[in-house]
Every structure is written in C-alpha cells, then in structure tokens.
Design an enzyme around this catalytic site. Structure first.
Site, PDB file in Angstrom:
ATOM      1  N   SER A 190      50.569  27.530  26.197  1.00 36.84           N
ATOM      2  CA  SER A 190      49.487  27.018  27.036  1.00 36.84           C
ATOM      3  C   SER A 190      48.454  26.187  26.280  1.00 36.84           C
ATOM      4  CB  SER A 190      48.793  28.171  27.765  1.00 36.84           C
ATOM      5  OG  SER A 190      48.301  29.106  26.836  1.00 36.84           O
ATOM      6  N   HIS A 218      53.662  27.857  32.675  1.00 40.20           N
ATOM      7  CA  HIS A 218      53.588  26.399  32.525  1.00 40.20           C
ATOM      8  C   HIS A 218      54.959  25.737  32.521  1.00 40.20           C
ATOM      9  CE1 HIS A 218      49.305  26.819  31.722  1.00 40.20           C
ATOM     10  NE2 HIS A 218      49.641  27.858  30.976  1.00 40.20           N
ATOM     11  N   LYS A 249      49.424  27.704  39.241  1.00 39.34           N
ATOM     12  CA  LYS A 249      49.432  26.447  38.470  1.00 39.34           C
ATOM     13  C   LYS A 249      50.229  25.407  39.264  1.00 39.34           C
ATOM     14  CE  LYS A 249      48.578  29.112  34.306  1.00 39.34           C
ATOM     15  NZ  LYS A 249      47.288  29.501  34.812  1.00 39.34           N
TER      16      LYS A 249
HETATM   17  C1  LIG Z   1      50.852  31.465  29.842  1.00 39.07           C
HETATM   18  C2  LIG Z   1      49.965  32.093  30.869  1.00 39.07           C
HETATM   19  N1  LIG Z   1      50.286  33.306  31.342  1.00 39.07           N
HETATM   20  C3  LIG Z   1      49.523  33.928  32.266  1.00 39.07           C
HETATM   21  C4  LIG Z   1      48.385  33.334  32.762  1.00 39.07           C
HETATM   22  C5  LIG Z   1      47.551  34.064  33.776  1.00 39.07           C
HETATM   23  O1  LIG Z   1      47.813  33.564  35.031  1.00 39.07           O
HETATM   24  P1  LIG Z   1      46.753  33.610  36.235  1.00 39.07           P
HETATM   25  O2  LIG Z   1      45.728  32.563  35.958  1.00 39.07           O
HETATM   26  O3  LIG Z   1      47.585  33.329  37.421  1.00 39.07           O
HETATM   27  O4  LIG Z   1      46.158  34.975  36.234  1.00 39.07           O
HETATM   28  C6  LIG Z   1      48.018  32.065  32.321  1.00 39.07           C
HETATM   29  C7  LIG Z   1      46.810  31.426  32.893  1.00 39.07           C
HETATM   30  O5  LIG Z   1      46.032  30.763  32.367  1.00 39.07           O
HETATM   31  C8  LIG Z   1      48.819  31.427  31.331  1.00 39.07           C
HETATM   32  O6  LIG Z   1      48.485  30.232  30.857  1.00 39.07           O
END
Ligand SMILES: Cc1ncc(COP(=O)(O)O)c(C=O)c1O
Length: 401
Positions: A190, A218, A249
């Site tokens: 990310s 992502h 996302k």
């Molecule tokens: C790689 C990754 N996993 C999990 C999450 C968490 O997801 P959510 O924003 O839907 O709680 C994010 C969010 O930023 C993320 O980038």
C-alpha cells in the site's frame, strides 16, 4: 479531566498538541482535508479549489457510478438504512448472502464472508485462525491491520524482509516441525505499489506446509486482465488459502471479506469475534459492493485504462527524475527524503491544484518520506501530464530532482 498534568498520558498528549500547532503554523497540516464535492471522475473540490485527485483508492473510478448508486438507493427503499443487529442474530439480510455469493464467484472460491471493514477483517481473521503455539510470518511492509491481527492473535510473530523469498524460506526452515504456520502478505503493497512474488510464496508455502493469506486491498480491480486480482495476474488458480480484500477501494463501499474454501468460511462465520459481536454491513453498502463486482466484469475497459494511466504516470515521474521505487501499479510513491520535504512538496503541489498527500515516518522508514500518489481509470492523460509537470516543477524548486 484536563490533559495538562505531568503524568505520562498528559505528556504524550501535550507533546502531540505542540507538533500539531507547529504543523498548522507552517501550513503542513494535511490531515482530514474534507472533499467538498466530487467533480467528474478525477477532480474534487477541496478548500474551495478544484483540484486533480491524485490520492484516491477508487482505482477503477467507480465512486458515483450510476448503476452502483441506483442499487444503493433501491436497497434503502427495500431494507432501510440499518440492520436488525449482528449477522448471527437478526442482522443477515438477503443482500448479504447475495454479496457473499458474488464475491465467491468473482474470486473463484467456494464461499466468502464479509465483515464491517477491511481493518477488522484482518484483525479478526488472523486472530481466529492462529493463536498461542502457532507461527505467523508477515512481510515487513504489510498493512498495519495485518500487523495488529498478528499481534492480537498471540501466535509467534515473525517478519520477513520485504518481498525477499530467501529470507522467507530461511524463516520457514527455522520453525518447529509440528507447529501450524501462516504466511501473510499484501498483494500490492500500500505504500510502495509493488507486487508480492506470489508464485515463489506459493511454492514455499507448499514446501514448508504453511497456510497462505493474501490481502488484496489494492489488487482487486487493479491486477489481472479482468480485475480479479493477483492470482489472475500470475495465471494461478486456488493458490491462496485465505483471499482477503476490502470493499472500500476499487469497490466503492465499505467493508472487508475473506474468500476461500467452504469449511474455512463456515469456521470464520461461527468463531470469529468481529462477525459474531459486531453489526452487519448496512444494506446500501452491501448492495453497492455487490453491484460493483458486476460492473468490473461488465466494463473491462476500465482496467485497460487504469493500466495505461499507471504506466503513463510512473513513466512521466521517472523521466522527470523522481525515484518511484519498484512500483508497477496505480500506487506511485514519489520519494522526497525527509518528512519536511514531503510536507513541502504536498503544500506546493496542492497550492497548484494537484491533490496529493504525504506519507512520513513512522508509517515509512525515516528518510523515505514520500508523496503517495495514485491514479485511476477516471484520469484523462492530458490532466495527468499537467500534474506530472506540476509535481516535477515543485520537485525542482525544492531540490528533490
Ligand atoms: C493493504 C490494506 N489492507 C487493509 C486495509 C484496511 O481496509 P479498510 O480501509 O477497508 O478497513 C487497507 C486500508 O487502507 C489496506 O491498504
């Protein structure tokens, strides 16, 4: 209670208040800037100015898609805005079952389960699956929700070097023979935008008897010819035991999911605490997510556009002289060096109507502060070229390139 004493809590709160007021005084405070309006796919109104949006997770530009908005409205008309409680009591609506069936089909698995956020999904799934006496191996750059899941699980927590398969193998070799082991990685990282070496991870998991969990926050809608994610990207099938993803996302809703074998999903449904003790997804969000998976398959040209835009954006920034690390996706780190430089870059780019945001330490290692820029299928190439010019101009002024 005032936070002005001299105990440890008061000192922490006060030190932070000083940092915040310094950041505000330097116009370096970019936290929670409200988007006042969406203007087309990739433009937003922020602080009264129309800006190009280069910080969005809506990779396929699906926020505001008419089909998705329409089903969300219809779900409100049919079910109202809330549920009757947690899923296991009266909270399960027909739309939840439909959404889980859609996700399972999209991810080509037997079943799927949804939770109220991606963060909660990682937390609850990891800590339901592993515990004391088990081992969990996590890529050094995995998302905080994975780290938190590993820490709360009580399992022995080991981090392997980022995308370093020799290090992962070495760590797998060190584990006691009879211990259960789980390997976890982001599909697309990310903060860096690079892709995990899935074929090698799968091979190592097979060789050393480890379960494999991949976070596709992502990669859904981003990787693979039809946007199904990392397995499609590498031409693999059923290689991942626990396919985790978010609905926040590419999918323009909120929530998280795991797709996998029926037994795994049944187990999570009956045992994971966030499923049993937290309210179900609101009907409009479940319906919107359900429709979005269908739109991805019906409009594959969005994926092609996203790929073209990502390559244009990465290529433009690289040829301007920026270090964009090893990204090949829509997440494009623009390295700035110190936190101060990342703040300056952000401030100046925003003053020229390019909406980018900084990522600084401790979220990334000191000295690797960056703009974490993103592009989507909704961007027009001419707008992106203009944004690259602006970012490069600022980079030259500050002395980054
Ligand atoms: C790689 C990754 N996993 C999990 C999450 C968490 O997801 P959510 O924003 O839907 O709680 C994010 C969010 O930023 C993320 O980038």
């Amino acid at each position: 209670m005032q936070f002005n004493g001299d105990d440890a809590v008061a000192r922490r709160v006060q030190a932070f208040a000083v940092r915040l007021s310094q950041a505000r005084a330097s116009d370096y405070y970019f936290f929670n800037q409200p988007v006042q309006e969406l203007r087309g796919g990739a433009r937003v109104l922020v602080r009264g100015r129309e800006m190009g949006m280069y910080a969005s997770y809506s990779y396929l530009g699906l926020i505001g898609h008419p089909r998705i908005n329409a089903v969300a409205r219809a779900a409100i008309d049919e079910f109202g805005t809330g549920t009757h409680g947690v899923r296991s009591l009266a909270g399960t609506l027909a739309i939840h079952d439909e959404l889980e069936a859609t996700i399972a089909a999209f991810k080509r698995t037997e079943a799927a389960i949804t939770f109220s956020s991606g963060y909660v999904t990682n937390l609850t799934v990891i800590s339901t699956l592993v515990g004391r006496g088990d081992y969990v191996l996590s890529d050094k750059l995995n998302h905080a929700s994975i780290v938190d899941g590993c820490l709360t699980s009580g399992a022995e927590f080991r981090r392997f070097k980022h995308n370093d398969m020799a290090d992962l193998e070495h760590r797998l070799q060190m584990l006691p023979d009879d211990a259960a082991r789980l390997v976890i990685a982001d599909a697309v990282f990310s903060m860096d935008g690079d892709v995990i070496d899935l074929p090698r991870v799968v091979e190592l998991c097979h060789r050393y008897g480890a379960y494999l969990m991949i976070d596709e926050a992502h990669s859904v809608g981003v990787l693979g010819a039809t946007g199904r994610g990392i397995e499609e990207h590498f031409g693999l099938r059923n290689a991942i035991d626990i396919k985790m993803g978010t609905l926040s996302k590419t999918i323009p809703s909120v929530g998280g999911y795991v797709a996998g074998k029926q037994d795994l999903i049944d187990y999570l449904r009956h045992v994971s605490r966030a499923y049993i003790f937290s309210a179900a997804l609101p009907p409009a969000q479940a319906a919107a997510a359900n429709e979005a998976f269908k739109v991805i398959l019906d409009e594959p040209e969005r994926i092609q556009r996203l790929n073209r835009n990502s390559q244009l954006f990465i290529g433009g920034l690289k040829s301007a002289g920026f270090d964009t690390l090893a990204t090949t996706t829509a997440i494009v780190p623009v390295l700035c060096g110190s936190d101060e430089r990342a703040y300056l870059m952000t401030r100046e780019a925003q003053h020229r109507d390019v909406f980018v945001l900084p990522v600084v330490s401790p979220a990334v290692p000191e000295g690797l502060a960056r703009l974490r820029a993103t592009v989507t299928a909704a961007h027009e190439p001419a707008d992106m070229e203009r944004a690259i010019e602006i970012i490069a101009g600022v980079g030259r002024e500050i002395g980054i390139i």
